[in-house]
Design a protein around this motif. Structure first.
Motif, PDB file in Angstrom:
ATOM      1  N   TYR A 134       0.822  -1.213   0.000  1.00  0.00           N
ATOM      2  CA  TYR A 134       0.000   0.000   0.000  1.00  0.00           C
ATOM      3  C   TYR A 134       0.855   1.261   0.000  1.00  0.00           C
ATOM      4  N   PHE A 135       2.202   1.103   0.116  1.00  0.00           N
ATOM      5  CA  PHE A 135       3.083   2.264   0.114  1.00  0.00           C
ATOM      6  C   PHE A 135       4.480   1.846  -0.300  1.00  0.00           C
ATOM      7  N   GLN A 136       5.098   2.649  -1.176  1.00  0.00           N
ATOM      8  CA  GLN A 136       6.475   2.421  -1.604  1.00  0.00           C
ATOM      9  C   GLN A 136       7.402   3.370  -0.846  1.00  0.00           C
ATOM     10  N   PRO A 137       8.108   2.865   0.161  1.00  0.00           N
ATOM     11  CA  PRO A 137       8.965   3.743   0.968  1.00  0.00           C
ATOM     12  C   PRO A 137      10.285   4.059   0.264  1.00  0.00           C
ATOM     13  N   ARG A 138      10.979   5.041   0.803  1.00  0.00           N
ATOM     14  CA  ARG A 138      12.327   5.365   0.354  1.00  0.00           C
ATOM     15  C   ARG A 138      13.239   5.413   1.573  1.00  0.00           C
ATOM     16  N   VAL A 139      14.510   5.142   1.356  1.00  0.00           N
ATOM     17  CA  VAL A 139      15.485   5.182   2.444  1.00  0.00           C
ATOM     18  C   VAL A 139      15.755   6.638   2.797  1.00  0.00           C
ATOM     19  N   GLY A 140      15.655   6.948   4.078  1.00  0.00           N
ATOM     20  CA  GLY A 140      15.937   8.297   4.553  1.00  0.00           C
ATOM     21  C   GLY A 140      17.059   8.311   5.570  1.00  0.00           C
ATOM     22  N   VAL A 141      17.709   9.442   5.693  1.00  0.00           N
ATOM     23  CA  VAL A 141      18.766   9.618   6.696  1.00  0.00           C
ATOM     24  C   VAL A 141      18.592  10.996   7.319  1.00  0.00           C
ATOM     25  N   VAL A 142      18.474  11.035   8.636  1.00  0.00           N
ATOM     26  CA  VAL A 142      18.517  12.303   9.367  1.00  0.00           C
ATOM     27  C   VAL A 142      19.949  12.464   9.859  1.00  0.00           C
ATOM     28  N   SER A 143      20.565  13.580   9.537  1.00  0.00           N
ATOM     29  CA  SER A 143      21.973  13.772   9.879  1.00  0.00           C
ATOM     30  C   SER A 143      22.209  15.170  10.428  1.00  0.00           C
ATOM     31  N   LYS A 144      23.397  15.378  10.943  1.00  0.00           N
ATOM     32  CA  LYS A 144      23.789  16.724  11.338  1.00  0.00           C
ATOM     33  C   LYS A 144      23.740  17.623  10.112  1.00  0.00           C
ATOM     34  N   ALA A 145      23.484  18.904  10.345  1.00  0.00           N
ATOM     35  CA  ALA A 145      23.256  19.828   9.233  1.00  0.00           C
ATOM     36  C   ALA A 145      24.430  19.889   8.266  1.00  0.00           C
ATOM     37  N   ASP A 146      25.644  19.661   8.757  1.00  0.00           N
ATOM     38  CA  ASP A 146      26.813  19.752   7.884  1.00  0.00           C
ATOM     39  C   ASP A 146      27.172  18.429   7.215  1.00  0.00           C
ATOM     40  N   LEU A 147      26.334  17.391   7.391  1.00  0.00           N
ATOM     41  CA  LEU A 147      26.602  16.091   6.786  1.00  0.00           C
ATOM     42  C   LEU A 147      25.547  15.808   5.716  1.00  0.00           C
ATOM     43  N   GLU A 148      25.895  16.016   4.466  1.00  0.00           N
ATOM     44  CA  GLU A 148      24.984  15.709   3.370  1.00  0.00           C
ATOM     45  C   GLU A 148      25.159  14.254   2.970  1.00  0.00           C
ATOM     46  N   VAL A 149      24.040  13.543   2.850  1.00  0.00           N
ATOM     47  CA  VAL A 149      24.079  12.121   2.525  1.00  0.00           C
ATOM     48  C   VAL A 149      23.318  11.886   1.222  1.00  0.00           C
ATOM     49  N   THR A 150      24.038  11.550   0.179  1.00  0.00           N
ATOM     50  CA  THR A 150      23.406  11.216  -1.096  1.00  0.00           C
ATOM     51  C   THR A 150      23.483   9.734  -1.404  1.00  0.00           C
ATOM     52  N   SER A 151      24.319   9.020  -0.640  1.00  0.00           N
ATOM     53  CA  SER A 151      24.414   7.563  -0.768  1.00  0.00           C
ATOM     54  C   SER A 151      24.840   7.002   0.573  1.00  0.00           C
ATOM     55  N   ILE A 152      24.649   5.709   0.747  1.00  0.00           N
ATOM     56  CA  ILE A 152      25.034   5.062   2.002  1.00  0.00           C
ATOM     57  C   ILE A 152      26.529   5.212   2.260  1.00  0.00           C
ATOM     58  N   ASP A 153      27.329   5.261   1.191  1.00  0.00           N
ATOM     59  CA  ASP A 153      28.781   5.399   1.358  1.00  0.00           C
ATOM     60  C   ASP A 153      29.161   6.678   2.082  1.00  0.00           C
ATOM     61  N   ASP A 154      28.314   7.701   2.019  1.00  0.00           N
ATOM     62  CA  ASP A 154      28.603   8.959   2.709  1.00  0.00           C
ATOM     63  C   ASP A 154      28.583   8.802   4.223  1.00  0.00           C
TER      64      ASP A 154
END
Length: 279
Positions: A134-154
């Motif tokens: 009933y829903f297609q989720p997406r992976v999310g990451v909450v991080s410190k403001a200075d840590l940008e996460v565009t992939s798990i490797d980050d």
């Protein structure tokens, strides 16, 4: 049959018409397996009373909201979907709030009837019955403001929090093996650890990440791309105990809600247009 990488990751989970915070005891629920069938042979849920076991700190899917009169009510997408099903099918339900890790056992032992926000895999299919997604989720990451996460490797080289028993926990164990991974019983604890600086990021549901970071200027939300999310998360399903007669009925009605646009309307209302199924 060999499991795909996605199937292997998904061996562990991601998560009344009253719509209120309910509490049930530890006695086995009268789940009405002897309910009468309708004239066309399908199971009728008219008048049935069911129990929805869920974690109530999973915004925007299930969370506690204080009402104008000071009372507390559980709201969110999952509640809205369950309410719609109850209205269409004629049953009522109570919501039994419990720690995330207790939901599976509660449903398996029929102390509760169903839950929502679970991914499906071969291991679980031996114990539980599922509706279509009933829903297609997406992976999310909450991080410190200075840590940008565009992939798990980050996240490599950083301390990362996850909720025990979720599919994100299993994903982190595989993709961040050898890194500093801290597991907690709830998302609230992950948020507290993040705000205190004891962890650098929290891996969670994408929609949850957006809502969790919004009130905190020192945090940022990151939602990973759809292809990655689909590979590792699959869809969220409604889940009942094995042999539950109401699950096929739920499944049919969820299909109808997809076709008539009701499901996308609810997703847009509670989560956002970017998460709807569309055409």
């Amino acid at each position: 049959m060999n499991l795909t990488r996605r199937d292997a990751i998904r061996t562990m989970l991601s998560a009344t018409a009253l719509g209120a915070l309910g509490v049930t005891g530890c006695e086995k629920v009268d789940n009405g397996t002897d309910a009468a069938a309708s004239a066309d042979g399908d199971v009728s849920l008219e008048g049935r009373q069911l129990v929805f076991a869920g974690y109530d700190a999973f915004k925007p899917f299930r969370y506690i909201e204080t009402q104008s009169d000071g009372s507390e009510k559980v709201v969110g997408l999952d509640i809205a979907v369950a309410d719609e099903l109850a209205s269409r099918l004629g049953f009522t339900y109570t919501f039994d709030a419990m720690p995330f890790a207790s939901i599976l056992a509660s449903v398996q032992n029929q102390q509760a009837d169903f839950s929502m926000g679970f991914t499906e895999n071969e291991e679980r299919e031996q114990i539980y019955d599922f509706t279509q997604g009933y829903f297609q989720p997406r992976v999310g990451v909450v991080s410190k403001a200075d840590l940008e996460v565009t992939s798990i490797d980050d996240l490599k080289g950083h301390s990362v929090g996850v909720v025990t028993g979720t599919v994100q926990y299993t994903m982190a164990e595989e993709l961040l093996a050898g890194e500093d991974i801290q597991s907690y019983d709830s998302s609230d604890l992950c948020l507290q650890e993040l705000l205190s600086g004891r962890i650098d990021a929290y891996i969670c549901d994408g929609a949850e990440a957006v809502y969790m970071a919004e009130p905190h200027s020192e945090l940022r939300s990151n939602v990973l791309d759809k292809e990655f999310s689909t590979e590792y998360l699959g869809e969220y399903h409604m889940m009942g105990w094995k042999g539950a007669d109401f699950i096929p009925v739920f499944d049919n009605e969820i299909g109808a809600m997809k076709q008539d646009g009701t499901l996308d309307e609810l997703i847009a209302q509670w989560v956002g247009e970017d998460f709807t199924y569309g055409d």
